[in-house]
Motif scaffolding. Structure first.
Motif, PDB file in Angstrom:
ATOM      1  N   LEU A 192       0.842  -1.632   0.110  1.00  0.00           N
ATOM      2  CA  LEU A 192      -0.123   0.205  -0.039  1.00  0.00           C
ATOM      3  C   LEU A 192       0.814   1.074   0.090  1.00  0.00           C
ATOM      4  O   LEU A 192       0.709   2.111  -1.083  1.00  0.00           O
ATOM      5  N   ALA A 193       1.697   1.080   0.644  1.00  0.00           N
ATOM      6  CA  ALA A 193       2.666   2.151   0.347  1.00  0.00           C
ATOM      7  C   ALA A 193       3.725   2.419  -0.562  1.00  0.00           C
ATOM      8  O   ALA A 193       3.374   3.989  -1.111  1.00  0.00           O
ATOM      9  N   VAL A 194       3.588   1.641  -1.109  1.00  0.00           N
ATOM     10  CA  VAL A 194       4.552   1.432  -2.784  1.00  0.00           C
ATOM     11  C   VAL A 194       3.601   2.840  -3.959  1.00  0.00           C
ATOM     12  O   VAL A 194       3.873   3.346  -4.355  1.00  0.00           O
ATOM     13  N   ARG A 195       2.036   2.694  -3.707  1.00  0.00           N
ATOM     14  CA  ARG A 195       1.297   2.537  -4.129  1.00  0.00           C
ATOM     15  C   ARG A 195       0.888   3.693  -4.030  1.00  0.00           C
ATOM     16  O   ARG A 195       0.670   4.964  -4.772  1.00  0.00           O
ATOM     17  N   ILE A 196       1.165   4.854  -2.865  1.00  0.00           N
ATOM     18  CA  ILE A 196       0.969   5.767  -2.539  1.00  0.00           C
ATOM     19  C   ILE A 196       2.234   6.747  -2.934  1.00  0.00           C
ATOM     20  O   ILE A 196       2.156   8.083  -3.353  1.00  0.00           O
ATOM     21  N   ALA A 197       4.085   6.519  -2.216  1.00  0.00           N
ATOM     22  CA  ALA A 197       4.842   6.590  -2.961  1.00  0.00           C
ATOM     23  C   ALA A 197       4.931   6.847  -3.929  1.00  0.00           C
ATOM     24  O   ALA A 197       5.379   8.198  -4.689  1.00  0.00           O
ATOM     25  N   LYS A 198       4.345   6.226  -5.725  1.00  0.00           N
ATOM     26  CA  LYS A 198       4.371   6.789  -6.969  1.00  0.00           C
ATOM     27  C   LYS A 198       3.647   8.081  -7.094  1.00  0.00           C
ATOM     28  O   LYS A 198       3.652   8.956  -7.788  1.00  0.00           O
ATOM     29  N   ASN A 199       2.522   8.357  -6.255  1.00  0.00           N
ATOM     30  CA  ASN A 199       1.539   9.467  -6.345  1.00  0.00           C
ATOM     31  C   ASN A 199       2.904  10.808  -5.844  1.00  0.00           C
ATOM     32  O   ASN A 199       3.936  10.852  -6.009  1.00  0.00           O
ATOM     33  N   GLY A 200       2.315  12.021  -6.517  1.00  0.00           N
ATOM     34  CA  GLY A 200       2.503  13.017  -6.667  1.00  0.00           C
ATOM     35  C   GLY A 200       3.062  13.814  -4.268  1.00  0.00           C
ATOM     36  O   GLY A 200       2.359  13.801  -4.140  1.00  0.00           O
ATOM     37  N   PRO A 201       4.242  14.179  -4.384  1.00  0.00           N
ATOM     38  CA  PRO A 201       4.227  14.366  -2.867  1.00  0.00           C
ATOM     39  C   PRO A 201       3.392  15.642  -2.282  1.00  0.00           C
ATOM     40  O   PRO A 201       2.946  15.477  -1.451  1.00  0.00           O
ATOM     41  N   LEU A 202       3.502  16.856  -3.429  1.00  0.00           N
ATOM     42  CA  LEU A 202       2.669  17.883  -2.968  1.00  0.00           C
ATOM     43  C   LEU A 202       0.655  17.629  -3.189  1.00  0.00           C
ATOM     44  O   LEU A 202       0.533  17.623  -1.768  1.00  0.00           O
ATOM     45  N   ALA A 203       0.993  16.492  -3.966  1.00  0.00           N
ATOM     46  CA  ALA A 203      -0.447  16.408  -4.032  1.00  0.00           C
ATOM     47  C   ALA A 203      -1.044  15.190  -3.176  1.00  0.00           C
ATOM     48  O   ALA A 203      -2.635  15.619  -2.227  1.00  0.00           O
ATOM     49  N   VAL A 204       0.014  14.703  -2.702  1.00  0.00           N
ATOM     50  CA  VAL A 204      -0.579  13.519  -1.189  1.00  0.00           C
ATOM     51  C   VAL A 204      -0.689  14.548   0.361  1.00  0.00           C
ATOM     52  O   VAL A 204      -1.315  14.086   0.763  1.00  0.00           O
ATOM     53  N   ALA A 205      -0.207  15.463   0.565  1.00  0.00           N
ATOM     54  CA  ALA A 205       0.230  16.350   1.629  1.00  0.00           C
ATOM     55  C   ALA A 205      -0.822  16.922   1.530  1.00  0.00           C
ATOM     56  O   ALA A 205      -1.609  16.673   2.037  1.00  0.00           O
ATOM     57  N   ALA A 206      -1.300  17.371   0.788  1.00  0.00           N
ATOM     58  CA  ALA A 206      -2.300  18.397   0.385  1.00  0.00           C
ATOM     59  C   ALA A 206      -4.077  17.816   0.636  1.00  0.00           C
ATOM     60  O   ALA A 206      -4.742  18.107   1.148  1.00  0.00           O
ATOM     61  N   SER A 207      -4.236  16.357   0.044  1.00  0.00           N
ATOM     62  CA  SER A 207      -5.244  15.288   0.000  1.00  0.00           C
ATOM     63  C   SER A 207      -5.205  15.107   1.623  1.00  0.00           C
ATOM     64  O   SER A 207      -6.249  15.051   2.286  1.00  0.00           O
ATOM     65  N   LYS A 208      -4.460  14.754   2.094  1.00  0.00           N
ATOM     66  CA  LYS A 208      -4.428  14.520   3.067  1.00  0.00           C
ATOM     67  C   LYS A 208      -4.662  15.622   3.650  1.00  0.00           C
ATOM     68  O   LYS A 208      -5.606  15.396   5.168  1.00  0.00           O
TER      69      LYS A 208
END
Length: 257
Positions: A192-208
């Motif tokens: 699951l972590a690998v799937r998340i890590a593939k995504n844009g870090p800025l978008a992941v942080a903002a979405s969270k």
């Protein structure tokens, strides 16, 4: 376990930090050293651009039994700074954090898991808040988080009886994301972590951030509040790279800006 071994271990695996509570002789109970260790690991996770996701787990085939009552009676505090209980309950990680649960996560151990963004649990793992059985209160976040994530009457039964439920039941309510075979929770969390890590870090942080903070927004200000967080992501170099990579049918190369 040797006395020289730290109460919390960290390991890096291709952009993922695995954080392990390492006190199996007391079922990974939280004392001051655990709280300080988890807080330090979260600081490292958030401060290192090479790390995208964290996983929190426990040594010895179980997650965490909660507060170390022996240490508590002696006056030792399982709270650390502004992060609160276990170094996570009041202020968790800015980056995504996954709990990987084997065996059980009870009392403060369950509250540590609730401080994570996703939960992966092995089949049959027990989870609950038995504090009332010891004339204590589940003050590490369970009574605040669970009513927002589960039906009222189910939360009341957990809180007032102190009896645990199997991970499968929490999966039915959506509190647990994945149920795995015994001994497979960490592997599933890594996938699951690998799937998340593939995504844009800025978008992941903002979405969270948006998902976490929206409970405090009114219906009249929620769009402006969301725009204040997400607007800069749309204007970022990573957003352009994501669109370009999609058109060119290649994997994107994120810069974090």
């Amino acid at each position: 376990m040797s006395e020289e071994q730290p109460a919390v271990l960290t390991e890096r695996r291709d952009g993922v930090m695995v954080i392990t509570i390492n006190r199996p002789e007391v079922r990974n109970a939280v004392n001051a050293a655990v709280a300080e260790g988890i807080a330090g690991a979260l600081d490292e996770l958030d401060g290192d651009d090479d790390l995208a996701v964290g996983i929190l787990t426990g040594a010895g085939g179980f997650f965490c039994a909660g507060m170390d009552l022996g240490a508590f009676v002696k006056g030792e505090s399982p709270w650390f700074g502004d992060r609160g209980f276990a170094g996570i309950a009041q202020r968790g990680a800015r980056k995504p954090l996954i709990a990987a649960i084997e065996g059980f996560a009870v009392a403060g151990g369950f509250e540590v898991a609730l401080g994570c963004d996703l939960i992966v649990a092995a089949e049959g793992a027990k989870m609950g808040i038995p504090e009332v059985k010891r004339s204590l209160v589940a003050a590490g976040g369970a009574l605040l988080h669970l009513p927002k994530r589960m039906p009222y009457h189910v939360v009341m039964e957990l809180a007032l009886t102190g009896d645990p439920l199997p991970a499968e039941r929490f999966h039915e309510f959506g509190v647990v994301n994945r149920i795995t075979g015994k001994g497979e929770a960490l592997d599933a969390a890594l996938e699951l972590a690998v799937r998340i890590a593939k995504n844009g870090p800025l978008a992941v942080a903002a979405s969270k951030q948006i998902v976490q903070q929206q409970y405090d927004w009114t219906s009249s200000d929620q769009w402006d509040a969301q725009g204040a967080i997400g607007g800069s992501v749309f204007a970022s170099e990573d957003a352009k790279e994501g669109a370009t990579a999609f058109k060119e049918k290649r994997e994107p190369v994120w810069q974090g800006r």
